[in-house]
Structure formats: structure tokens, C-alpha cells
Design a protein around this motif. Sequence first.
Motif, PDB file in Angstrom:
ATOM      1  N   ARG A 153       0.854  -1.180   0.000  1.00  0.00           N
ATOM      2  CA  ARG A 153       0.000   0.000   0.000  1.00  0.00           C
ATOM      3  C   ARG A 153       0.892   1.233   0.000  1.00  0.00           C
ATOM      4  N   LEU A 154       0.596   2.192  -0.856  1.00  0.00           N
ATOM      5  CA  LEU A 154       1.361   3.434  -0.942  1.00  0.00           C
ATOM      6  C   LEU A 154       0.374   4.598  -0.983  1.00  0.00           C
ATOM      7  N   GLU A 155       0.443   5.467   0.014  1.00  0.00           N
ATOM      8  CA  GLU A 155      -0.491   6.584   0.091  1.00  0.00           C
ATOM      9  C   GLU A 155       0.255   7.850   0.481  1.00  0.00           C
ATOM     10  N   PRO A 156      -0.130   8.978  -0.099  1.00  0.00           N
ATOM     11  CA  PRO A 156       0.478  10.245   0.343  1.00  0.00           C
ATOM     12  C   PRO A 156       0.018  10.591   1.752  1.00  0.00           C
ATOM     13  N   ALA A 157       0.904  11.155   2.540  1.00  0.00           N
ATOM     14  CA  ALA A 157       0.565  11.626   3.877  1.00  0.00           C
ATOM     15  C   ALA A 157       0.306  13.125   3.763  1.00  0.00           C
ATOM     16  N   GLY A 158      -0.970  13.497   3.660  1.00  0.00           N
ATOM     17  CA  GLY A 158      -1.283  14.895   3.423  1.00  0.00           C
ATOM     18  C   GLY A 158      -1.285  15.189   1.936  1.00  0.00           C
ATOM     19  N   GLN A 159      -0.940  16.382   1.573  1.00  0.00           N
ATOM     20  CA  GLN A 159      -0.922  16.763   0.161  1.00  0.00           C
ATOM     21  C   GLN A 159       0.223  16.063  -0.568  1.00  0.00           C
ATOM     22  N   ALA A 160      -0.068  15.644  -1.792  1.00  0.00           N
ATOM     23  CA  ALA A 160       0.946  14.937  -2.591  1.00  0.00           C
ATOM     24  C   ALA A 160       1.726  15.904  -3.458  1.00  0.00           C
ATOM     25  N   ARG A 161       1.733  17.183  -3.089  1.00  0.00           N
ATOM     26  CA  ARG A 161       2.475  18.177  -3.861  1.00  0.00           C
ATOM     27  C   ARG A 161       3.954  17.782  -3.932  1.00  0.00           C
ATOM     28  N   GLY A 162       4.528  17.794  -5.093  1.00  0.00           N
ATOM     29  CA  GLY A 162       5.932  17.427  -5.272  1.00  0.00           C
ATOM     30  C   GLY A 162       6.154  15.953  -5.494  1.00  0.00           C
ATOM     31  N   SER A 205      20.193  -7.022  -5.001  1.00  0.00           N
ATOM     32  CA  SER A 205      20.116  -5.923  -5.956  1.00  0.00           C
ATOM     33  C   SER A 205      20.431  -4.615  -5.251  1.00  0.00           C
ATOM     34  N   LEU A 206      20.914  -3.644  -6.025  1.00  0.00           N
ATOM     35  CA  LEU A 206      21.172  -2.291  -5.544  1.00  0.00           C
ATOM     36  C   LEU A 206      20.063  -1.390  -6.080  1.00  0.00           C
ATOM     37  N   ASN A 207      19.568  -0.495  -5.231  1.00  0.00           N
ATOM     38  CA  ASN A 207      18.453   0.356  -5.613  1.00  0.00           C
ATOM     39  C   ASN A 207      18.628   1.761  -5.064  1.00  0.00           C
ATOM     40  N   TYR A 208      18.113   2.729  -5.806  1.00  0.00           N
ATOM     41  CA  TYR A 208      17.942   4.097  -5.325  1.00  0.00           C
ATOM     42  C   TYR A 208      16.463   4.420  -5.479  1.00  0.00           C
ATOM     43  N   LEU A 209      15.838   4.969  -4.419  1.00  0.00           N
ATOM     44  CA  LEU A 209      14.415   5.228  -4.452  1.00  0.00           C
ATOM     45  C   LEU A 209      14.094   6.515  -3.703  1.00  0.00           C
ATOM     46  N   SER A 210      13.291   7.357  -4.295  1.00  0.00           N
ATOM     47  CA  SER A 210      12.778   8.556  -3.628  1.00  0.00           C
ATOM     48  C   SER A 210      11.364   8.799  -4.127  1.00  0.00           C
ATOM     49  N   TYR A 211      10.537   9.477  -3.299  1.00  0.00           N
ATOM     50  CA  TYR A 211       9.142   9.723  -3.655  1.00  0.00           C
ATOM     51  C   TYR A 211       8.827  11.205  -3.872  1.00  0.00           C
ATOM     52  N   GLY A 212       9.630  12.103  -3.340  1.00  0.00           N
ATOM     53  CA  GLY A 212       9.424  13.522  -3.589  1.00  0.00           C
ATOM     54  C   GLY A 212       8.429  14.192  -2.671  1.00  0.00           C
ATOM     55  N   SER A 213       7.601  13.425  -1.979  1.00  0.00           N
ATOM     56  CA  SER A 213       6.683  13.953  -0.975  1.00  0.00           C
ATOM     57  C   SER A 213       6.521  12.892   0.106  1.00  0.00           C
ATOM     58  N   THR A 214       5.929  13.266   1.226  1.00  0.00           N
ATOM     59  CA  THR A 214       5.778  12.322   2.327  1.00  0.00           C
ATOM     60  C   THR A 214       4.756  11.254   1.963  1.00  0.00           C
ATOM     61  N   VAL A 215       5.161   9.993   2.139  1.00  0.00           N
ATOM     62  CA  VAL A 215       4.277   8.872   1.797  1.00  0.00           C
ATOM     63  C   VAL A 215       4.275   7.854   2.920  1.00  0.00           C
ATOM     64  N   GLN A 216       3.167   7.141   3.029  1.00  0.00           N
ATOM     65  CA  GLN A 216       3.051   6.005   3.937  1.00  0.00           C
ATOM     66  C   GLN A 216       3.105   4.732   3.114  1.00  0.00           C
ATOM     67  N   ILE A 217       3.949   3.791   3.562  1.00  0.00           N
ATOM     68  CA  ILE A 217       4.187   2.562   2.812  1.00  0.00           C
ATOM     69  C   ILE A 217       3.886   1.379   3.720  1.00  0.00           C
ATOM     70  N   ASP A 218       3.060   0.474   3.260  1.00  0.00           N
ATOM     71  CA  ASP A 218       2.687  -0.690   4.066  1.00  0.00           C
ATOM     72  C   ASP A 218       2.770  -1.942   3.197  1.00  0.00           C
ATOM     73  N   PRO A 219       3.946  -2.623   3.215  1.00  0.00           N
ATOM     74  CA  PRO A 219       4.083  -3.846   2.418  1.00  0.00           C
ATOM     75  C   PRO A 219       3.719  -5.123   3.182  1.00  0.00           C
ATOM     76  N   GLY A 220       3.385  -5.004   4.477  1.00  0.00           N
ATOM     77  CA  GLY A 220       3.163  -6.208   5.268  1.00  0.00           C
ATOM     78  C   GLY A 220       4.465  -6.974   5.432  1.00  0.00           C
ATOM     79  N   GLU A 221       4.420  -8.295   5.296  1.00  0.00           N
ATOM     80  CA  GLU A 221       5.623  -9.123   5.374  1.00  0.00           C
ATOM     81  C   GLU A 221       6.240  -9.253   3.982  1.00  0.00           C
ATOM     82  N   LEU A 222       7.542  -9.061   3.907  1.00  0.00           N
ATOM     83  CA  LEU A 222       8.233  -9.113   2.617  1.00  0.00           C
ATOM     84  C   LEU A 222       8.352 -10.528   2.067  1.00  0.00           C
ATOM     85  N   GLN A 223       8.346 -11.512   2.968  1.00  0.00           N
ATOM     86  CA  GLN A 223       8.354 -12.931   2.626  1.00  0.00           C
ATOM     87  C   GLN A 223       9.678 -13.438   2.071  1.00  0.00           C
ATOM     88  N   ASP A 224      10.101 -12.965   0.891  1.00  0.00           N
ATOM     89  CA  ASP A 224      11.198 -13.604   0.169  1.00  0.00           C
ATOM     90  C   ASP A 224      12.535 -12.873   0.246  1.00  0.00           C
TER      91      ASP A 224
END
Length: 350
Positions: free
Chosen positions: A39-48, A62-81
Motif C-alpha cells: 500500500r502506498l499513500e500520500p501523507a497529506g498533500q501529494a504536492r511534489g 540488488s542495488l536500488n535508489y528510491l525517492s518519492y518527492g513527498s511524504t508517503v506512507q508505505i505498508d508492504p506487510g511481510e516481505l516474505q522472500d
Amino acid sequence: MTTQQASTRREPLRAWRQFHSRDIDEARSLVAQKFCDHRLEPAGQARGFGTRHNHVCGQHLSLNYLSYGSTVQIDPGELQDFYLVQVPVSGHAHVANGAETEESDCRVATVLNPTRATRMTWHADCRMLLMQIDRKALHEIAERAAGLTLAEAVIFNTAVPVSKGPLHRWARQFAACVHATDAQAGFGTWSRLQQSLIEEQLILGFLTNQQSNICHLLSPRTAAGSSHQIRRARDFIHTHAGDPVTVLEIAAAAGCSIRSLQTGFRRTFGLTPVAYLRDLRLDLAHYLLLSRPPETPVSSIAYDCGFSHLGRFSQLYRDRFGELPSTTCAARRKPEKPAGSPLARYSSSV
């Protein structure tokens, strides 16, 4: 060159850009393809809002770079693998993995355990380097390092203090791997053997230095330089740690006399075979008490580890670990949060 162009050029793993999206549903779907549904949801306004994900895959990580640009709430539960090590390049995040919660910044990274539910808030300024590690591969390396079959999953403390000490050195190695990849001299260019060796070094380094339910099992128990008989005896003890075992049976498996066995163990480990077996059983009990559900009876774990007298087990356990078995499942001490980060060089450029 504009400041924005310079920033983009210095973005970690920019050559492996997966996508740049301003649509939150598209971003969630695309990130899920490399990690897991969430689950991915903006926390407040998604401006930016504008997700950038760079990803380069190896054999088991794997190597990763990740950014969202605004405050977000992330809920993946259990990653499992997979396990996910999250090292902020800049900004901060609130991370909950199971019952542990951490405020993460450039001084304190986090690791997500696949068997524990995760909930996170990444703030607008948060930019992360991520190392995704295959759960099966990590478990196999953990078993080789411990010299034991591990019936339960490896569970790490959530907080990963990367600003000093052994984990600072490990984070520098991680950063060097990212830099080499950016310079076209890392992931994607190494031979299969070299890639395998680098990945194992990164995984083993993290296993060795991060607090977990198995870190006490990784203390040296090798019989390097000893006779083949002592190594056979050691292997027999590790294989039958939870079984009723006598010194006579150990000596028979080693192919030597009891006297030679006793002398060889004292010379190699500073312990008698019986004391070595006792300490190994206590270490296994500690591992299981940290790993199994808290409602698991202590007596069940004691019996599984070869102890038949619960009072004696409790006393030996307290002598070795400084607490009674019933208190081991309590919340573990949080690592200190010192200043500085080996990845801080990125913070002004991404």
C-alpha cells in the motif's frame, strides 16, 4: 550546466533508471514489480510527488535508489522472500518492522525482516539506497557461517547504526559497490565468479556485524590447524547438538580415544567436549528463544536443545547470558545513534 542537471547526473545508479513517475498508482505498481505488493499513500498533500527508482540486479541481491518527492506512507506487510537494508542518502523516515520502530536518517539505517510486518513513513526529503537480499541465499550463508542447521529465520535488529564501528565499515563497502557500479566497474560488469564473491562478502559482512538472533552463533568455533579427528568430532557435535550424546560416541565418531579427544579439544577450543556441547546447546537455546513466538514454552526449547533438567538449564543459561531464559524475549536494547555517515557524500547531490 544547471543545478538540476548536476543533481540528476550525480544521482546514484542513474544509468539503471527504472522509471520516474508522478502518478502514485503507477509508482506503486512499478515499485511492486521489483519488491512486493504494498500500500502506498500520500501523507497529506501529494504536492511534489515524483517517484524515482533506479535498480541494478545481481545474483542474490540488488542495488536500488528510491525517492518519492513527498511524504508517503508505505505498508508492504511481510516481505516474505527478501531482506531489505535501507540506507538514507538524505532526509529521514519512520520505520516499523514487527514490534520495533526506528527513526532513520543518515546515521541510522534500517533492515526489514521478511517474516515481520513492515509499516513506514518516508518524509518528503527522504532518499534511500536499498540493498535487497534474497532470503534463501542469506539463510544458506548464515548456516555455513554458524556451522549449524538453522530451523528459524534470521531476524535482525531493525536499527543499523552506520556512522561508526563495524557497520560503518560495512556501509562504506556498500557505498563503494554503488560507486563502482556508477562508474561501470561494478554490478553488470563483473564476472559471475567475482559477482558471487562480492555478494557473499556483503551478505556475510552484514550477518557478522548487525545484531540478530544468530550473532552469538557466529563466534569462532573452527578447528583450523587441528587434527582431522578433532574436526570430525566437532562436526558430529554440531550435527547431534539436540540429541543425547556421550563422550564415547563423540570419540567413536572422531576415530580416537576418549583421552585423545579430551586433550585435543582442550588444546583447540580450551574446553572439554562436554563443555563445548553444553555451550553450543545454550547458544542454540538462545537463538530459538529469540526466534520462536513468545508464547513458546521455555521447557519445549530446552528439551529441543538437549536439556532434560529445567532448573539446571536455567542456571547455566543465566551464567552464559546474564538473564533467565524467560526474560530473553523482552525488547532488546536499541543501538546508539552516533553522527556521520559513509553515504553522506551523496546527500548534497541527489
